[in-house]
Design a protein around this motif. Structure first.
Motif, PDB file in Angstrom:
ATOM      1  N   LYS A   1      41.661  78.219  17.685  1.00  0.00           N
ATOM      2  CA  LYS A   1      42.594  77.769  18.786  1.00  0.00           C
ATOM      3  C   LYS A   1      44.139  77.373  17.900  1.00  0.00           C
ATOM      4  O   LYS A   1      45.143  78.112  18.483  1.00  0.00           O
ATOM      5  CB  LYS A   1      42.268  76.665  19.244  1.00  0.00           C
ATOM      6  CG  LYS A   1      41.085  77.019  20.403  1.00  0.00           C
ATOM      7  CD  LYS A   1      40.371  75.945  20.925  1.00  0.00           C
ATOM      8  CE  LYS A   1      39.203  76.026  21.653  1.00  0.00           C
ATOM      9  NZ  LYS A   1      38.588  74.783  22.172  1.00  0.00           N
ATOM     10  N   ARG A   2      44.034  76.910  16.847  1.00  0.00           N
ATOM     11  CA  ARG A   2      45.206  76.552  15.971  1.00  0.00           C
ATOM     12  C   ARG A   2      45.956  77.773  15.627  1.00  0.00           C
ATOM     13  O   ARG A   2      47.212  77.984  15.707  1.00  0.00           O
ATOM     14  CB  ARG A   2      44.901  75.909  14.779  1.00  0.00           C
ATOM     15  CG  ARG A   2      45.696  75.374  13.927  1.00  0.00           C
ATOM     16  CD  ARG A   2      45.345  74.850  12.529  1.00  0.00           C
ATOM     17  NE  ARG A   2      46.576  74.188  11.779  1.00  0.00           N
ATOM     18  CZ  ARG A   2      46.119  73.907  10.364  1.00  0.00           C
ATOM     19  NH1 ARG A   2      45.168  73.847  10.000  1.00  0.00           N
ATOM     20  NH2 ARG A   2      47.358  73.411   9.831  1.00  0.00           N
ATOM     21  N   TYR A   3      45.329  78.818  15.320  1.00  0.00           N
ATOM     22  CA  TYR A   3      45.839  80.335  15.075  1.00  0.00           C
ATOM     23  C   TYR A   3      46.088  81.154  16.189  1.00  0.00           C
ATOM     24  O   TYR A   3      46.702  82.193  16.003  1.00  0.00           O
ATOM     25  CB  TYR A   3      45.215  81.139  13.854  1.00  0.00           C
ATOM     26  CG  TYR A   3      45.020  79.973  12.776  1.00  0.00           C
ATOM     27  CD1 TYR A   3      45.825  79.817  12.146  1.00  0.00           C
ATOM     28  CD2 TYR A   3      43.551  80.182  11.885  1.00  0.00           C
ATOM     29  CE1 TYR A   3      45.847  78.750  10.791  1.00  0.00           C
ATOM     30  CE2 TYR A   3      43.539  79.557  10.894  1.00  0.00           C
ATOM     31  CZ  TYR A   3      44.511  78.933  10.323  1.00  0.00           C
ATOM     32  OH  TYR A   3      44.451  78.151   9.199  1.00  0.00           O
ATOM     33  N   ASN A   4      45.890  80.521  17.290  1.00  0.00           N
ATOM     34  CA  ASN A   4      45.763  81.431  18.392  1.00  0.00           C
ATOM     35  C   ASN A   4      45.335  82.795  18.408  1.00  0.00           C
ATOM     36  O   ASN A   4      46.032  83.741  18.925  1.00  0.00           O
ATOM     37  CB  ASN A   4      47.248  81.478  19.072  1.00  0.00           C
ATOM     38  CG  ASN A   4      47.672  81.998  20.337  1.00  0.00           C
ATOM     39  OD1 ASN A   4      46.826  81.475  21.204  1.00  0.00           O
ATOM     40  ND2 ASN A   4      48.554  82.521  20.745  1.00  0.00           N
ATOM     41  N   ALA A   5      44.148  82.823  17.760  1.00  0.00           N
ATOM     42  CA  ALA A   5      43.485  84.236  17.796  1.00  0.00           C
ATOM     43  C   ALA A   5      42.418  84.479  18.925  1.00  0.00           C
ATOM     44  O   ALA A   5      41.813  83.456  19.497  1.00  0.00           O
ATOM     45  CB  ALA A   5      42.756  84.140  16.434  1.00  0.00           C
ATOM     46  N   ASN A   6      42.655  85.668  19.295  1.00  0.00           N
ATOM     47  CA  ASN A   6      41.547  86.116  20.354  1.00  0.00           C
ATOM     48  C   ASN A   6      40.200  86.626  19.701  1.00  0.00           C
ATOM     49  O   ASN A   6      40.309  87.128  18.725  1.00  0.00           O
ATOM     50  CB  ASN A   6      42.252  87.280  21.091  1.00  0.00           C
ATOM     51  CG  ASN A   6      43.501  86.799  21.840  1.00  0.00           C
ATOM     52  OD1 ASN A   6      43.714  85.862  22.463  1.00  0.00           O
ATOM     53  ND2 ASN A   6      44.465  87.758  21.532  1.00  0.00           N
TER      54      ASN A   6
ATOM     55  N   SER B   1      55.179  90.949  12.276  1.00  0.00           N
ATOM     56  CA  SER B   1      55.018  90.954  13.613  1.00  0.00           C
ATOM     57  C   SER B   1      54.039  92.173  13.897  1.00  0.00           C
ATOM     58  O   SER B   1      53.543  92.783  13.077  1.00  0.00           O
ATOM     59  CB  SER B   1      56.157  91.386  14.625  1.00  0.00           C
ATOM     60  OG  SER B   1      56.952  92.690  14.120  1.00  0.00           O
ATOM     61  N   GLY B   2      53.478  92.251  15.354  1.00  0.00           N
ATOM     62  CA  GLY B   2      52.744  93.473  15.467  1.00  0.00           C
ATOM     63  C   GLY B   2      51.207  92.844  15.711  1.00  0.00           C
ATOM     64  O   GLY B   2      50.925  91.614  15.839  1.00  0.00           O
ATOM     65  N   THR B   3      50.175  93.694  15.747  1.00  0.00           N
ATOM     66  CA  THR B   3      48.712  93.411  15.835  1.00  0.00           C
ATOM     67  C   THR B   3      47.900  93.506  14.804  1.00  0.00           C
ATOM     68  O   THR B   3      47.987  94.495  14.040  1.00  0.00           O
ATOM     69  CB  THR B   3      48.137  94.446  17.150  1.00  0.00           C
ATOM     70  OG1 THR B   3      49.110  94.287  18.405  1.00  0.00           O
ATOM     71  CG2 THR B   3      46.776  94.122  17.255  1.00  0.00           C
ATOM     72  N   ALA B   4      47.173  92.597  14.469  1.00  0.00           N
ATOM     73  CA  ALA B   4      46.125  92.370  13.440  1.00  0.00           C
ATOM     74  C   ALA B   4      44.608  92.436  13.827  1.00  0.00           C
ATOM     75  O   ALA B   4      44.361  91.160  14.518  1.00  0.00           O
ATOM     76  CB  ALA B   4      46.513  91.178  12.313  1.00  0.00           C
ATOM     77  N   LEU B   5      43.886  93.329  13.446  1.00  0.00           N
ATOM     78  CA  LEU B   5      42.657  93.244  13.931  1.00  0.00           C
ATOM     79  C   LEU B   5      41.596  93.107  13.001  1.00  0.00           C
ATOM     80  O   LEU B   5      41.983  93.632  11.803  1.00  0.00           O
ATOM     81  CB  LEU B   5      42.123  94.828  14.595  1.00  0.00           C
ATOM     82  CG  LEU B   5      43.008  95.254  15.755  1.00  0.00           C
ATOM     83  CD1 LEU B   5      42.650  96.453  16.298  1.00  0.00           C
ATOM     84  CD2 LEU B   5      43.010  94.130  17.088  1.00  0.00           C
TER      85      LEU B   5
ATOM     86  N   ASN C   1      49.951  89.296  17.045  1.00  0.00           N
ATOM     87  CA  ASN C   1      48.772  88.999  17.802  1.00  0.00           C
ATOM     88  C   ASN C   1      47.710  89.303  17.222  1.00  0.00           C
ATOM     89  O   ASN C   1      47.091  90.366  16.586  1.00  0.00           O
ATOM     90  CB  ASN C   1      48.879  90.329  18.894  1.00  0.00           C
ATOM     91  CG  ASN C   1      47.456  90.457  19.695  1.00  0.00           C
ATOM     92  OD1 ASN C   1      47.073  89.591  20.177  1.00  0.00           O
ATOM     93  ND2 ASN C   1      47.434  91.731  19.998  1.00  0.00           N
ATOM     94  N   VAL C   2      46.716  88.198  17.057  1.00  0.00           N
ATOM     95  CA  VAL C   2      45.601  88.159  16.099  1.00  0.00           C
ATOM     96  C   VAL C   2      44.229  88.402  16.955  1.00  0.00           C
ATOM     97  O   VAL C   2      44.225  87.715  17.942  1.00  0.00           O
ATOM     98  CB  VAL C   2      45.373  87.102  15.372  1.00  0.00           C
ATOM     99  CG1 VAL C   2      44.233  87.013  14.459  1.00  0.00           C
ATOM    100  CG2 VAL C   2      46.536  86.949  14.287  1.00  0.00           C
TER     101      VAL C   2
END
Length: 384
Positions: free
Chosen positions: A190-195, A126-130, A165-166
């Motif tokens: 979109k499949r990975y819900n990445a921003n 979990s968390g944020t991956a940049l 959160n990607v």
């Protein structure tokens, strides 16, 4: 060159004691390749019949036809082929060098860090991956997003993607430079819900605080600094020409070795040719491009020696196997102006397992036993 004329006297200036197959580092970061298989002793790939200067070039004097080495030796030449690659400018992102390999900060652009990428991906629940991508040009323009796709695919398979959160921060304004391949890539985004954060350039990293700073440009060109917290950061450094080329008379305004885009001959020094990442041709900086360019340079250099017309033309070919998931690749092949140049009679926009096998199994062997042995399979060198 030696296969065309075995009487040539050729010297190679190369300081490294090892040679890396860098295209596989993305797979290493995705847990799909053994990093030790990407490195071999440099001595094992130096061609027989050449003199190896095991030193670094520090200065080129094209008016004197001399290359200065860091060993103090000055090497004179009749013809010069400039192919030192580019330099990863880690120092241009404040704080990055100090925190690489720890504090959740990694990069598949380094041999020792690609395994750390996979370690971080496995540990993350979990968390944020940049993920970041600097301004162009960079080598293998698809590599920064391939790191994201492979990480997301692992998290999806582990059932934790919804808790991560990607975000992909690109200094540029488009996902990929050839528009044909953007729709299939967007399907996976979109499949990975990445921003996607466009016009967002990584400029500083505070590893212990887990904060990345980006310069974000709006539609009016105004730039603001935005701090983003992360649990994992895959950073890609800006990439520039080596100093000894940038500071030489061979350089264009951007610092790259200036060449005619078709013949790969220097426009002001006709006994100088260049290929690979350092040359100024506006093609994608990929190993596949260098493979095609090598044949063009060999033919045209020998023609120049003989006082004959330069008959061979480079069409800008480059290849980027876009690894959108473990087991599927979109094989993007294109030339100048984004013109599609597919090798296979298949829809190039479709992710395929066949292309994954090509990327993970065939191309590494093709590189070590084909390209580095001077074999010209599938080079399609074109005469003008």
């Amino acid at each position: 060159l030696l296969r065309r004329d075995p009487n040539l006297k050729i010297a190679i200036v190369e300081p490294s004691d090892h040679h890396d197959y860098q295209p596989a580092w993305t797979l290493v970061g995705g847990g799909a390749y053994d990093v030790s298989k990407t490195r071999r002793p440099m001595a094992s790939v130096i061609p027989a019949g050449v003199k190896w200067f095991r030193a670094a070039a520090t200065r080129v004097e094209p008016d004197a036809n001399v290359v200065q080495l860091d060993s103090g030796v000055r090497v004179a030449y009749r013809q010069l082929i400039v192919a030192p690659g580019l330099r990863l400018a880690w120092e241009r992102i404040a704080g990055l060098t100090e925190t690489l390999g720890k504090n959740g900060v990694t990069s598949n652009y380094r041999y020792d860090l690609a395994p750390y990428t996979w370690q971080l991906v496995q540990q993350m629940k979990s968390g944020t991956a940049l993920f970041s991508q600097p301004g162009m040009p960079i080598k293998c323009a698809g590599a920064p997003q391939k790191a994201m796709y492979l990480a997301c695919d692992h998290w999806r398979r582990q059932g934790v993607l919804g808790q991560v959160n990607v975000e992909f921060n690109l200094a540029g304004a488009v996902l990929f430079g050839v528009a044909t391949f953007v729709p299939p890539l967007m399907e996976h985004v979109k499949r990975y819900n990445a921003n996607l954060a466009f016009s967002s350039n990584l400029v500083a990293v505070d590893g212990p605080a887990r904060i990345a700073t980006f310069e974000v440009k709006d539609a009016n060109g105004n730039v603001t600094r935005v701090e983003k917290r992360f649990d994992m950061l895959h950073a890609v450094p800006p990439q520039v020409a080596p100093d000894f080329i940038r500071d030489s008379q061979l350089a264009d305004e951007a610092g790259w070795c200036e060449v005619d885009h078709a013949t790969l001959q220097h426009p002001r020094y006709p006994n100088v040719f260049s290929l690979g990442d350092v040359c100024s041709a506006p093609n994608a900086k990929t190993g596949a491009a260098a493979r095609k360019q090598a044949v063009i340079v060999a033919e045209n250099l020998l023609a120049a020696r003989a006082g004959a017309p330069l008959a061979y033309r480079y069409d800008g070919y480059g290849s980027c196997p876009l690894t959108v998931e473990k087991g599927k690749v979109v094989l993007a092949e294109f030339g100048y102006g984004g013109r599609l140049l597919p090798t296979f009679l298949l829809d190039p926009t479709r992710p395929r397992r066949l292309m994954w096998l090509l990327k993970a199994s065939v191309l590494p062997s093709f590189y070590w036993w084909g390209m580095l042995k001077g074999r010209e399979w599938l080079t399609r060198a074109a005469r003008g």
